[in-house]
Write a protein that holds these residues in place. Structure first.
Motif: not given
Lengths: 274, 252, 580
Positions: B56, B60, B121, B232, B236
């Motif tokens: 993760r 990021f 999600e 993610w 984004c």
């Protein structure tokens, strides 16, 4: 101990400075009005920073050569005050002084435009040639268009002959200026970025295609000085040079009159041909 | 905060132990769970969450880099918007920037993309439902897979619809004779939608990969990682698009 | 013949590696490996190859500059465009493939995981992928030499329109495209490498390794990786935009009516200054990517070989972060004379002066660390001291060049060449040498020969000063860089040719001295003195001899000089010795 040495060398500084101030620090002789202040600033800064260099190396050398006293605990470091805080504060003060003095000169040089009485010259960079244009009697540059550029036909800058202002524009391949009069240089480039660099005038400004930039300076000493290109512009970069001739006022007037006469002769010939 | 298992007291104690979050050894908890959750016996691994955290974080950091790419493009957008040149005849400063009116289909596309973020999600959360995860981990069937798959497929479909919509917008502009090399506002319209579209294509490939991995990968935490990282990334890209779309709309 | 890597691992992993190692094929172990230490060595070897090519190019340049009419072997007399192609490729190779890869990716892969008490990078596969992307990027770059027209001639900064218009010069057609593609690949590779490094530092620290116990090397890799992630994407975006300008007919960087070679190529309102801003927004932080790891290595080594803690550990960590942050605000000092607004010049001058403050604090702290210490002048220590000396020499001219009015004279002269070669090339390379001498036992299980190491140091140190210091004088005399010859109006500078000859001879000595290093390197891999487990009596964990599983960190990184006489250091994971 380091502090003592630091202060001692600081005390020696004025002596050191006077030692080198006589020479030009390798710089070519200055011929511009603002160059005097630039040279002085350069000298002061080089001296100050050279001193820092020498002090730091003395400290280095002493650290390497000196052995610690036997029995002294090696873990005890020099105090942060002596080694960090005080020298750093002093050096910061020096940086502030450098920034302020240099900033004032920069502001005087670039923030303010030339005086209205300044003489107009246009400098155009083309791979790999500098061209200089004088506005002539009407004190205004004629329009130019890239489509009209034709160096072989005698129009390297693409002067628009329809424009009445362009009739008396003089295009030269060397820059001739009168001594003691401020010059407002208009900088342009046709193709790629060039760097207009006159070492003796302590002057450098890029000529950027698509932009019209201005710098101004006052040549003081008559003489011949090289003009260089300082921004890599292609295979002929190193030979993209021209000459700056600074003439006493009277000689300059003679030169200008001769160029104008030549221009009139060419124009007359062109009219006759038509 | 989705975790593989509920937070143990050890985890709670790990918080707020000074700078950096890792406790000094003197305060290292002992007893149950004190072995850094090292229950899969691997050297240097601190349990399943470690691996998830790692991936993760990696995603990021990579996304921060990606953000800077779009920041650079957007900065160039503003510079070009302010750009112009002197007309040699009139000595006027003129600009060739002619604002692009954004094709209205983009509003629809934006809605689709927001929707796809929601389905993504949902898919992600299915993989972190404690009961299902426990069941999967114990090898008692794959309920998480069953629950997540439809959401993932939905996301991929919505992503495809968005891309198709973007393509329609481009076609619309072509018929309007608005070509790439005409003026800066157009370059940027195509560049911004194009780069974002390329990112979404990568996202859809990742989604398909995640779908395949759900049935191929044997370990629960690997499946979690794949879906989590894809999610993610997808979120984004959604957020990036909202900003880019706002830019395009505000500049029209 | 013993396997050097294996013996290195034997030293390091005697404990943790107790489990039987699965034998892997030679290719899996040495070529397509995911082992961080091997990847670190691979990065260092890649940098070595790049530095050999880059240095050879610089020698050709120096020879041509001092003796313009001298025919080169296999080449003949050099044409001006060849000279500029050499300049471009030298700069690109050195900045990207040497100064970005060796100090950051090379050493960080070699020791970073162990230094934070982990045994691997967080994402090993990504790590290997980014290394092979770097290799691909290097191959693509070097292939530019063999393109029709040769390598690009616009310098490593590639200012448009020179770089945007194929007709503007030889090498600006296919050569320039190749260059841009290579840089694009490199951007992706180094971003991925840094993502991996950041994740490792954030997520993989062992028990007790709090931020204020991280070695300063780790701090500098952390900050350098953050910078890498933030700026390389900007360069990537700039390269993409430039490629669009070149092939898709956009006009981001080419202004209206731009006239190259008799053809009007400008049809939009582009501005070359946009490239300058994007490029230097990357370009200046890039300098810190190159030098920060060197600073970290120097801090660690000076503390170790002075046998005392680094002076002001927290200040050093703070200044590393500050330099990283301020590094984003100073790019405009490359553009004082570029046509940027003069008021912006003032602003950038002030931020640049501000960045001098943390740099000065670092120098003071280094001097304080060695002041009065019991120095062990080993080869790595000598190179660290050399770094310090060269960093000061290159650094003092920094504030001078940060002053726009003085830069307006010195910009693009040899003065700037001297400045950045002393600080970025020489200081950074000295820290790389220090690192290689220091960590060689981890690579080969043996030590490099100390005697030859010292010879190598002194020759390199003296030759470095004698090569780059006189360039200040040529710069003050106004000699521009990128000039293949001094002729025409610049003939007044012909007086500088003896100086340039002297510099060239020094450069030859400088490069020749590296042959000693190469010989030492190759010889020591097989015949060097076998290294004990912790040859430098260091405290950081890459030398840890503890054998059971994950280490537990009990103290800060530089606990030297605790019990003078006997064991004067406490490794980060060692228990407190008995008071007896």
């Amino acid at each position: 101990m380091p502090l003592t040495i630091f202060l001692a060398v600081i005390a020696l500084c004025p002596g050191l400075s006077s030692l080198v101030s006589g020479s030009q620090f390798w710089m070519p002789p200055n011929a511009a009005l603002h160059g005097i202040a630039v040279d002085r600033l350069m000298r002061l800064n080089l001296t100050a920073l050279g001193t820092c260099f020498i002090i730091a190396h003395l400290l280095l050398l002493i650290s390497i050569l000196r052995r610690p006293r036997p029995g002294a605990s090696p873990k005890i470091l020099p105090s942060m005050w002596a080694m960090e805080v005080i020298p750093l504060t002093l050096l910061c003060l020096m940086y502030v002084w450098m920034a302020i003095t240099a900033q004032r000169l920069w502001a005087a040089n670039r923030f303010e435009g030339p005086s209205p009485a300044a003489m107009q010259v246009e400098v155009v960079g083309v791979q790999f040639q500098w061209y200089f244009r004088y506005p002539g009697e009407d004190a205004a540059f004629g329009g130019t268009r890239p489509e009209l550029v034709n160096a072989a036909a005698g129009n390297p800058l693409g002067l628009d002959r329809q424009d009445p202002h362009s009739a008396d524009d003089i295009v030269a391949s060397e820059l001739v200026l009168p001594a003691g009069r401020e010059v407002d240089v208009t900088l342009r480039a046709h193709d790629v970025i060039h760097g207009f660099f006159v070492p003796a005038m302590r002057l450098k400004q890029n000529a950027v295609p698509g932009m019209v930039l201005h710098v101004h300076f006052t040549p003081e000493l008559p003489g011949e000085y090289p003009i260089l290109c300082s921004q890599v512009c292609g295979l002929g970069h190193a030979r993209m040079q021209a000459k700056l001739r600074v003439l006493p006022r009277g000689d300059y007037a003679l030169w200008l009159a001769a160029r104008e006469a030549k221009l009139h002769a060419i124009q007359a010939a062109r009219v006759k041909a038509q | 905060m989705p975790v593989t298992f509920t937070r143990t007291p050890v985890d709670t104690e790990r918080k707020h132990t000074g700078i950096g979050g890792k406790p000094p050894a003197s305060r290292r908890p002992t007893g149950g769970g004190g072995d850094g959750d090292n229950w899969d016996g691997q050297r240097g691994r601190k349990g399943p969450r470690q691996l998830l955290t790692r991936w993760r974080l990696g995603v990021f950091f990579a996304l921060i880099g990606d953000m800077m790419f779009f920041v650079a493009i957007v900065s160039s957008f503003f510079v070009s918007q302010a750009g112009g040149h002197f007309d040699p005849r009139t000595h006027n400063y003129i600009s060739t920037w002619r604002p692009v009116s954004v094709p209205s289909i983009l509003w629809l596309n934006t809605a689709v993309l927001v929707l796809s973020s929601l389905t993504m999600e949902m898919a992600r959360r299915q993989l972190f439902r404690e009961i299902d995860v426990m069941e999967e981990w114990l090898g008692m069937g794959r309920p998480a897979l069953r629950r997540a798959t439809p959401w993932l497929i939905a996301t991929a479909l919505l992503g495809g619809i968005f891309l198709f919509g973007q393509w329609l917008a481009w076609e619309q502009m072509w018929t309007d004779k608005v070509l790439l090399a005409s003026d800066p506002a157009r370059y940027f319209f195509y560049l911004i939608t194009g780069f974002h579209g390329a990112h979404l294509i990568a996202g859809i490939i990742a989604l398909l990969g995640a779908l395949a991995s759900l049935s191929l990968l044997r370990r629960v935490e690997y499946r979690q990682i794949v879906v989590d990282c894809t999610a993610w990334y997808w979120h984004c890209m959604g957020v990036f698009w909202l900003f880019l779309f706002a830019l395009l709309v505000s500049a029209q | 013949m013993t396997d050097p890597l294996e013996s290195a691992q034997a030293i390091q992993h005697s404990g943790p590696n107790a489990e039987p190692r699965r034998r892997r094929s030679w290719i899996r172990r040495y070529i397509f490996t995911t082992d961080h230490r091997t990847i670190g060595i691979q990065y260092l070897l890649l940098a070595l190859i790049a530095v050999i090519i880059g240095a050879s190019l610089s020698l050709l340049m120096r020879l041509h500059l001092a003796w313009p009419d001298l025919p080169m072997p296999f080449w003949g007399v050099m044409k001006p465009e060849d000279y500029l192609a050499l300049v471009t490729m030298h700069g690109t190779l050195m900045v990207f493939f040497v100064l970005t890869t060796a100090p950051q990716s090379g050493f960080a892969n070699l020791v970073l995981p162990e230094q934070i008490g982990s045994r691997q990078m967080a994402l090993p596969l990504l790590n290997a992928a980014s290394f092979w992307l770097t290799v691909l990027s290097l191959l693509v770059l070097v292939s530019a030499f063999f393109m029709p027209g040769g390598a690009p001639i616009s310098g490593w900064t590639s200012y448009p329109p020179l770089s945007a218009i194929a007709a503007s010069g030889p090498g600006q057609a296919l050569g320039m495209d190749i260059w841009l593609v290579s840089i694009g690949i490199f951007c992706i590779a180094s971003t991925l490498a840094s993502v991996n490094m950041l994740t490792t530092i954030v997520a993989e620290r062992c028990e007790g390794m709090t931020l204020d116990r991280m070695p300063l090397t780790v701090w500098s890799w952390l900050v350098a990786s953050m910078i890498t992630v933030l700026v390389f994407s900007v360069l990537f975006a700039a390269a993409v935009l430039l490629l669009c300008d070149r092939h898709l007919g956009t006009a981001f960087f080419v202004p209206m009516g731009d006239l190259v070679n008799g053809q009007i190529v400008g049809h939009g309102d582009g501005t070359p200054l946009l490239w300058l801003h994007l490029f230097w927004f990357f370009g200046h932080p890039e300098v810190y990517i190159a030098i920060l790891p060197g600073m970290g290595i120097t801090s660690s080594l000076l503390a170790n070989f002075s046998r005392r803690p680094a002076l002001g550990y927290r200040l050093m960590a703070l200044t590393t972060v500050l330099i990283g942050l301020l590094g984003f605000l100073v790019w405009g000092h490359h553009m004082f004379v570029s046509g940027m607004n003069p008021y912006a010049g003032t602003a950038f001058a002030l931020t640049t002066m501000a960045i001098a403050v943390p740099s000065t604090a670092k120098v003071l702290s280094w001097i304080g660390t060695i002041w009065g210490g019991n120095l062990r002048l080993t080869t790595p220590m000598l190179f660290s001291l050399g770094f310090l000396s060269l960093f000061i020499a290159g650094g003092v001219t920094g504030p001078l060049l940060a002053l726009p009015i003085l830069d307006a004279y010195l910009h693009n002269t040899f003065f700037v060449v001297a400045h950045f070669h002393l600080i970025m090339a020489m200081a950074a390379i000295f820290s790389v040498f220090a690192g290689v001498y220091y960590w060689f036992p981890l690579m080969a299980g043996r030590q490099l020969h100390e005697g030859w190491g010292k010879v190598h140091f002194w020759l390199t140190f003296i030759a470095a000063y004698s090569t780059f210091f006189p360039m200040h004088l040529a710069g003050l005399a106004g000699e521009p860089r990128h000039y293949s010859q001094l002729s025409g109006g610049a003939a007044s500078m012909a007086a500088l040719i003896p100086l340039q000859r002297y510099i060239s001879i020094s450069a030859i000595v400088l490069v020749a001295a590296q042959l000693i290093f190469l010989t030492n390197l190759i010889w020591s891999v097989w015949h060097g003195k076998l290294s004990p487990a912790n040859p430098w009596q260091a405290t950081t964990l890459e030398w840890s001899t503890a054998s059971d599983g994950q280490p537990i960190v009990l103290r800060g990184p530089y606990d030297y000089g605790v019990h003078p006489g006997q064991s004067d250091f406490l490794p980060q994971d060692a228990l407190e010795p008995n008071p007896e």
